[in-house]
Each structure stands twice: as C-alpha cells, then as structure tokens.
Design an enzyme around this catalytic site. Structure first.
Site, mmCIF file in Angstrom:
data_model
loop_
_atom_site.group_PDB
_atom_site.id
_atom_site.type_symbol
_atom_site.label_atom_id
_atom_site.label_comp_id
_atom_site.label_asym_id
_atom_site.label_seq_id
_atom_site.Cartn_x
_atom_site.Cartn_y
_atom_site.Cartn_z
ATOM 1 N N LYS A 62 0.847 -1.195 0.000
ATOM 2 C CA LYS A 62 0.000 0.000 0.000
ATOM 3 C C LYS A 62 0.886 1.248 0.000
ATOM 4 O O LYS A 62 1.964 1.256 0.601
ATOM 5 C CB LYS A 62 -0.880 -0.035 1.258
ATOM 6 C CG LYS A 62 -1.918 1.075 1.347
ATOM 7 C CD LYS A 62 -2.815 0.874 2.580
ATOM 8 C CE LYS A 62 -3.866 1.963 2.730
ATOM 9 N NZ LYS A 62 -4.739 1.750 3.902
ATOM 10 N N SER B 219 -9.853 -0.460 7.274
ATOM 11 C CA SER B 219 -9.278 -0.324 5.931
ATOM 12 C C SER B 219 -8.636 -1.565 5.336
ATOM 13 O O SER B 219 -8.324 -1.571 4.148
ATOM 14 C CB SER B 219 -8.249 0.800 5.911
ATOM 15 O OG SER B 219 -8.910 2.021 5.729
ATOM 16 N N SER C 18 -9.684 1.952 3.074
ATOM 17 C CA SER C 18 -8.786 2.663 2.194
ATOM 18 C C SER C 18 -7.773 1.781 1.460
ATOM 19 O O SER C 18 -7.159 2.240 0.504
ATOM 20 C CB SER C 18 -8.022 3.722 2.994
ATOM 21 O OG SER C 18 -7.194 3.093 3.970
HETATM 22 N N1 GLN Z 1 -13.041 4.314 6.558
HETATM 23 C C1 GLN Z 1 -12.458 4.717 7.808
HETATM 24 C C2 GLN Z 1 -11.996 6.142 7.704
HETATM 25 O O1 GLN Z 1 -12.229 6.728 6.691
HETATM 26 C C3 GLN Z 1 -11.314 3.817 8.157
HETATM 27 C C4 GLN Z 1 -10.131 4.036 7.323
HETATM 28 C C5 GLN Z 1 -8.943 3.259 7.730
HETATM 29 O O2 GLN Z 1 -9.056 2.227 8.393
HETATM 30 N N2 GLN Z 1 -7.785 3.770 7.372
HETATM 31 O O3 GLN Z 1 -11.412 6.688 8.606
#
Ligand code: GLN
Length: 471
Positions: A79, A180, A156
C-alpha cells in the site's frame, strides 16, 4: 503454464513450486507483470508500474535474497503509505507526490529478510481517509469482482484488495485504522487481517491515527495471511507501541480444529442497515461453525453503537496532529505558483492545494475537537467512551473465544454512490471500527455472495494477541 496461471496462485502454492525448482521467481514476476499490464489500466489497483525497472530490480535482489527465506521470490504488493526505500510513497495524496523515503519500513525489512520481492505501490484513499478508494488524489480503483467494474473495492486499502482479488498481486500489505483492511477484503472476496494493536511495527507507516493504525495482510486464503503475519509481526525497538510479545507459528496453528471453541454473538448496532443477503450469509457460516463443534453464546458489546461517533473524534484529532507536518518544507509537494509571498503563504497555499476535500474535512474536525473549550466536551469524552468500548470486549471475551459479525452491512456499493454524503460513507465501517478502538485483532474472510455475485465477508474478533485463534 498458461498466461495468468502463476499470478492466480497463493503464496504457499508458489513457495512449493519455487522450492521444488518447478518455476523460478522471475517466471512468477513476469506472469504477474504481464497481467498487471493488461488489467491495471481498467482496475487501477496500482498507482504506477514500470515493469522493466521492477524486473531489473528483482534480478538484482534475487542474487542476494536468502533462498531458504519463507517468502523467497514471492512478490508482495505494498500500500502506498508504507515506506519503501527510494520508491515514491505518496499516501494517495498530492501533498506527498514525489516523496521518496530514504529508508524501508520495518515490515518491508522483514519481508526482504525472508526473500520477498517488494512491489509498490497500491492505490488508496488519501492518507487512508475513506472506505472506497475514491478519495485517492490519483483516481479511484475499481472492484475486479464486479463484472461491469462499476463497484468500489472498498477502502482505504482498495488498491491492495483489488490487486489480490483480480490476480494482479499474489498477496498484499494494507493498513487498518477503522476497517481499511477488512472492509476492502470483504468487498473484494479475499482474506484481510487487522492484527492486535502493537503486534506489527508501525515504523515506516505514514501515520493517520497513531493509536489505531495497524499494518496487516490481504491474501487469497488464511494460510497466506498466517504466513505473512508470521513474517511481519514482532517487537521493534523503533516503534515504542510495538509489543514485546513472542510471535507464535501462525501457520502451524491452522491445523488446530475449532471444535470446542465458543463464539460470541453480539447484538449488532445499526442492524436496520444490514442487508438480508449479508445476514443470511453470516447465519449460514454460523451453521458451518456449529457443525464443526463450535458452541455459541449471546454476548453484549455495550456502547459499540457509539463506535463511529467516538472514532470520528479520536481519529480526526490524531490525524489533524499527524498531518501538521505537511507544509511544503520537508516532504513532497510545495506550492510554487508565485503567489506565496511569505512562509505563512507557502504553508497555506501548499496545504490548500495539496490536500483533498476529505483530508481537509478531517483536519478541520480534528482541530476543532482538540481546541480549547471543546477538548473536554469532545476529545476527552471520546477517550472515555473508547475505554467503555474496550471494557465491553474484555467482558465479552470472558465468555467466548471469539466474536462473530458481518464485516460490512452491505456488499460493495457503486462508484459515486456515497461520495456526496460523507456520513453515509462513514457508516460502511460500522462493524469494523470498534476492533481498532479496543485494540483487538479482527479477521475478515469471505462467506458467500450476494446478488450479482458480489462477495460477502464475515468478521471474527478475539482477545489481544489471539490471532492464531482467529486464523
Ligand atoms: N473508513 C475509515 C476512515 O475513513 C477507516 C479508514 C482506515 O481504516 N484507514 O477513517
């Protein structure tokens, strides 16, 4: 072998083929790069791929890579928020465009030590803010499991998940702050594991919310998740929050039968938004567990209905503080359009042009909840509710070995469907966020498909450092 056949294999299958000398690491890489070349233009799981350079690098690395390493010759996709020495690491953000860290994250060092070939860089929501990968500054990723490519891969870590699901990766690393890893794994029909907070070093992970972030694997099966976790887990003196807890052999633990374990069934928050297909698939999985000799008990997880509200106070507070460092001086992008007359102008212009809308929203929210006069009302209260959520898990785990629930309320939604309503988007993490607040490990595995064949995932959560039980 037919084209794409090696790219479709798991890590453990390739390991066996490579160690028997039936295929070479470069055969695997060539097959994978060819598939990426064909499909990445439509899926956009990777931000950039330069096959010739990657192949040259791999040739060099393979000369010194340990042949007995647990990942010898296996490409692992990374990532875009995990630092790889000399490679652009942009976090899906314009503000970090062009930033090349001069060092490897600890997880990268550990992959290389086992002979893995590191394959940057999977697309992601900007700074990991999002649940669809549509917040990437460089364009969205598409879910390869949706026939018309009209669905999001989740986020994400959407690039990592889409790459694994579309056989554009053998396995990948992602990061999980509120879901995420697990949410995109569920949307793409693969396995995703968020380890216990402190299980995996965060050194070299670009920080979003430092008390919630964890790096973990996205893989085609649980054996690969166990293998990758065995490699990346363990104490690291460079991350003071990493835990000095011994790393068990997660692969060996896969052989243990789940017979005799007790699964906790919680009442779900926001059950009204739970799709009937997801509910039916998780119920079906539960029946399979029962047929394997697993017992079930109802458990209470009081306060998890407050998890989203609590998370968006704590996570934005930490994000606003972590993102303060991007001012166009040390890293990446600097506004140079001639209008920046003073240092302050440079900061303002760089941040105004460099951050996308969601990043700005989080910085504003986080600054607000930390500000004088509001700190007690929001941040402090949020921290207190976080403790209550954690205590709820401690209590539940006195009665069961793991808790089961859906990973997401629905299968993958359409691109654009939730973009105009950030609160709608935040709700897609309703089942994943409390694991991060409580610091417990959580695993998402596929458990069926809904209409249009879209994958459904179920989630298992356990006590801290009980990843082996989950796997
Ligand atoms: N969707 C959640 C957020 O936008 C979690 C994102 C994540 O785990 N990085 O914060």
């Amino acid at each position: 072998m037919a084209s794409g056949e090696l790219a479709a294999k798991t890590v453990h299958e390739l390991r066996a083929l490579i160690s028997r000398g039936e295929v070479s690491p470069l055969d695997v890489l060539d097959d994978l790069l060819a598939r990426i070349g064909r499909l990445n233009p439509s899926v956009h799981a990777y931000l950039e791929v330069d096959p010739e350079r990657l192949r040259r690098q791999a040739e060099g690395e393979l000369r010194t890579a340990p042949r007995t390493g647990r990942l010898y010759g296996i490409p692992v996709t990374i990532k875009d928020n995990i630092c790889v020495s000399g490679e652009e690491t942009s976090c899906g953000s314009r503000i970090l465009a062009g930033f090349r860290p001069p060092y490897d994250a600890t997880v990268i060092e550990r992959l290389r030590r086992e002979g893995a070939l590191v394959l940057p860089r999977a697309n992601m929501d900007e700074f990991a803010f999002g649940s669809s990968t549509e917040n990437s500054a460089f364009g969205p990723t598409r879910n390869p499991r949706a026939k018309a490519l009209d669905r999001v891969p989740g986020g994400s870590s959407g690039g990592s998940a889409a790459a694994v699901a579309g056989d554009l990766a053998i396995a990948a690393l992602g990061s999980d702050t509120g879901g995420s890893i697990r949410q995109p794994a569920a949307f793409c029909g693969i396995v995703g594991l968020k380890p216990t907070y402190g299980r995996v070093s965060r050194y070299g992970l670009v920080a979003f919310a430092s008390s919630l972030d964890q790096i973990g694997p996205l893989t085609k099966d649980t054996e690969d998740a166990a293998l990758l976790l065995s490699v990346i887990a363990g104490h690291d003196a460079r991350d003071s929050t990493s835990a000095p807890v011994e790393v068990p052999d997660y692969v060996a633990s896969l052989k243990e039968s789940p017979k005799g374990l007790t699964l906790g069934l919680p009442a779900l928050p926001g059950a009204g938004g739970l799709s009937q297909h997801v509910r039916a698939a998780v119920d079906q999985a539960l029946k399979v567990f029962q047929s394997l000799g697993v017992k079930t008990v109802p458990v209470e997880l009081p306060h998890i209905d407050k998890a989203i509200a609590t998370y968006y106070i704590i996570a934005t507070a930490e994000a606003s503080s972590n993102l303060a460092r991007y001012g166009g001086v040390q890293y990446g992008f600097r506004a140079m359009d001639g209008s920046s007359r003073s240092l302050l102008d440079t900061y303002l212009d760089t941040r105004s042009q460099g951050f996308g809308a969601e990043a700005k929203r989080r910085i504003l929210l986080g600054t607000y909840v930390l500000s004088h006069g509001y700190y007690d009302a929001y941040y402090l209260k949020g921290m207190r509710v976080r403790t209550l959520i954690k205590q709820g898990f401690d209590e539940a785990f006195t009665r069961c070995d793991a808790v089961i629930m859906p990973t997401t309320p629905t299968p993958a939604f359409r691109l654009g469907e939730k973009l105009s309503d950030p609160l709608e988007m935040y709700l897609s993490d309703i089942y994943t966020i409390s694991a991060n607040l409580a610091g417990v490990p959580a695993l998402s595995v596929p458990c069926g498909a809904g209409p249009d064949g879209l994958p459904i995932g179920m989630q298992l959560l356990a006590k801290p450092f009980q990843e082996a039980t989950l796997l």
